[in-house]
Scaffold this motif. Structure first.
Motif, PDB file in Angstrom:
ATOM      1  N   MET A 146       1.240  22.230 -10.248  1.00 52.75           N
ATOM      2  CA  MET A 146       2.562  22.790  -9.959  1.00 52.75           C
ATOM      3  C   MET A 146       3.549  21.677  -9.615  1.00 52.75           C
ATOM      4  O   MET A 146       4.683  21.675 -10.091  1.00 52.75           O
ATOM      5  CB  MET A 146       2.470  23.803  -8.812  1.00 52.75           C
ATOM      6  CG  MET A 146       1.750  25.084  -9.188  1.00 52.75           C
ATOM      7  SD  MET A 146       1.369  26.141  -7.759  1.00 52.75           S
ATOM      8  CE  MET A 146       3.007  26.767  -7.360  1.00 52.75           C
ATOM      9  N   ARG A 147       3.107  20.752  -8.788  1.00 55.41           N
ATOM     10  CA  ARG A 147       3.989  19.630  -8.425  1.00 55.41           C
ATOM     11  C   ARG A 147       4.347  18.794  -9.647  1.00 55.41           C
ATOM     12  O   ARG A 147       5.441  18.256  -9.734  1.00 55.41           O
ATOM     13  CB  ARG A 147       3.322  18.777  -7.347  1.00 55.41           C
ATOM     14  CG  ARG A 147       3.292  19.466  -5.998  1.00 55.41           C
ATOM     15  CD  ARG A 147       2.551  18.660  -4.962  1.00 55.41           C
ATOM     16  NE  ARG A 147       2.599  19.319  -3.663  1.00 55.41           N
ATOM     17  CZ  ARG A 147       1.678  19.182  -2.734  1.00 55.41           C
ATOM     18  NH1 ARG A 147       0.632  18.379  -2.927  1.00 55.41           N
ATOM     19  NH2 ARG A 147       1.792  19.820  -1.591  1.00 55.41           N
ATOM     20  N   GLY A 148       3.410  18.708 -10.589  1.00 50.31           N
ATOM     21  CA  GLY A 148       3.639  17.918 -11.793  1.00 50.31           C
ATOM     22  C   GLY A 148       4.703  18.491 -12.719  1.00 50.31           C
ATOM     23  O   GLY A 148       5.323  17.751 -13.480  1.00 50.31           O
ATOM     24  N   ILE A 149       4.918  19.804 -12.672  1.00 53.28           N
ATOM     25  CA  ILE A 149       5.918  20.416 -13.567  1.00 53.28           C
ATOM     26  C   ILE A 149       7.160  20.916 -12.828  1.00 53.28           C
ATOM     27  O   ILE A 149       8.106  21.361 -13.463  1.00 53.28           O
ATOM     28  CB  ILE A 149       5.312  21.590 -14.370  1.00 53.28           C
ATOM     29  CG1 ILE A 149       4.933  22.762 -13.461  1.00 53.28           C
ATOM     30  CG2 ILE A 149       4.154  21.138 -15.222  1.00 53.28           C
ATOM     31  CD1 ILE A 149       4.757  24.070 -14.195  1.00 53.28           C
ATOM     32  N   ALA A 150       7.138  20.848 -11.497  1.00 48.70           N
ATOM     33  CA  ALA A 150       8.227  21.421 -10.705  1.00 48.70           C
ATOM     34  C   ALA A 150       9.575  20.820 -11.068  1.00 48.70           C
ATOM     35  O   ALA A 150       9.715  19.616 -11.248  1.00 48.70           O
ATOM     36  CB  ALA A 150       7.949  21.226  -9.219  1.00 48.70           C
ATOM     37  N   GLY A 151      10.550  21.708 -11.178  1.00 48.99           N
ATOM     38  CA  GLY A 151      11.919  21.288 -11.415  1.00 48.99           C
ATOM     39  C   GLY A 151      12.602  21.007 -10.093  1.00 48.99           C
ATOM     40  O   GLY A 151      11.972  21.017  -9.030  1.00 48.99           O
ATOM     41  N   GLU A 152      13.886  20.791 -10.162  1.00 46.45           N
ATOM     42  CA  GLU A 152      14.649  20.487  -8.955  1.00 46.45           C
ATOM     43  C   GLU A 152      14.650  21.654  -7.973  1.00 46.45           C
ATOM     44  O   GLU A 152      14.485  21.467  -6.774  1.00 46.45           O
ATOM     45  CB  GLU A 152      16.095  20.129  -9.330  1.00 46.45           C
ATOM     46  CG  GLU A 152      16.882  19.534  -8.206  1.00 46.45           C
ATOM     47  CD  GLU A 152      18.245  19.067  -8.668  1.00 46.45           C
ATOM     48  OE1 GLU A 152      19.220  19.332  -7.938  1.00 46.45           O
ATOM     49  OE2 GLU A 152      18.338  18.451  -9.742  1.00 46.45           O
TER      50      GLU A 152
END
Length: 166
Positions: free
Chosen positions: A76-82
């Motif tokens: 999740m952290r790897g794809i999280a947006g702003e």
């Protein structure tokens, strides 16, 4: 038509046929019992420091604290947006539950499954797995955020009920 419970092999086959983002959304739902609409609305700041997050459930407007597995949190952290963990086409908006629904329905159809498999199937899968692990109805009800144990019983016994209707 209500979503149906299906066993792990069918869940896994459906998940193999969707995009990595949809797969991750579904895995979070399967391991937390959250509704898909609540998963797609997780904000990036919520996962920044801890694997415990508080989610305001859309349907009930109740807060619920859930644990997210470390491997899923890492992804999740790897794809999280702003703003949003699961961004949509427009990075200022989150991915939609309707987008997840379409992907799951297509994957189930492409696999030739006759059952009505939808994102809500994953909540039933979560409940059944807790019951199979020996947790009681009250615990499962709390984990799903249900106010009625009767509703939880329908979810938690979905595997038995689906066999009777076959």
């Amino acid at each position: 038509m209500k979503s149906e419970f299906v066993e792990r092999d069918k869940v896994e086959k459906v998940l193999e046929m969707v995009s990595p983002k949809v797969q991750l959304i579904c895995k979070v739902a399967i391991t937390t019992g959250l509704r898909i609409g609540d998963v797609v609305q997780i904000k990036s700041y919520q996962i920044a420091k801890s694997n415990r997050i508080t989610v305001r459930q859309q349907k009930t407007n109740k807060s619920r604290r859930v644990y997210i597995r470390r491997d899923l949190l890492h992804d999740m952290r790897g794809i999280a947006g702003e703003t949003w963990v699961f961004t949509g086409r427009n990075p200022k908006k989150h991915f939609t539950r309707q987008g997840v629904w379409k992907a799951i329905k297509k994957a189930a159809r492409d696999n030739g499954y006759k059952e009505n498999i939808s994102p809500h199937t994953f909540r039933k899968f979560y409940a059944v797995n807790l019951m199979r692990k020996g947790f009681d109805l009250k615990y499962v009800s709390k984990r799903l955020g249900h106010s009625s144990e009767f509703v939880t019983m329908i979810y938690a016994l979905a595997d038995i009920l689906s066999k009777k209707s076959s």
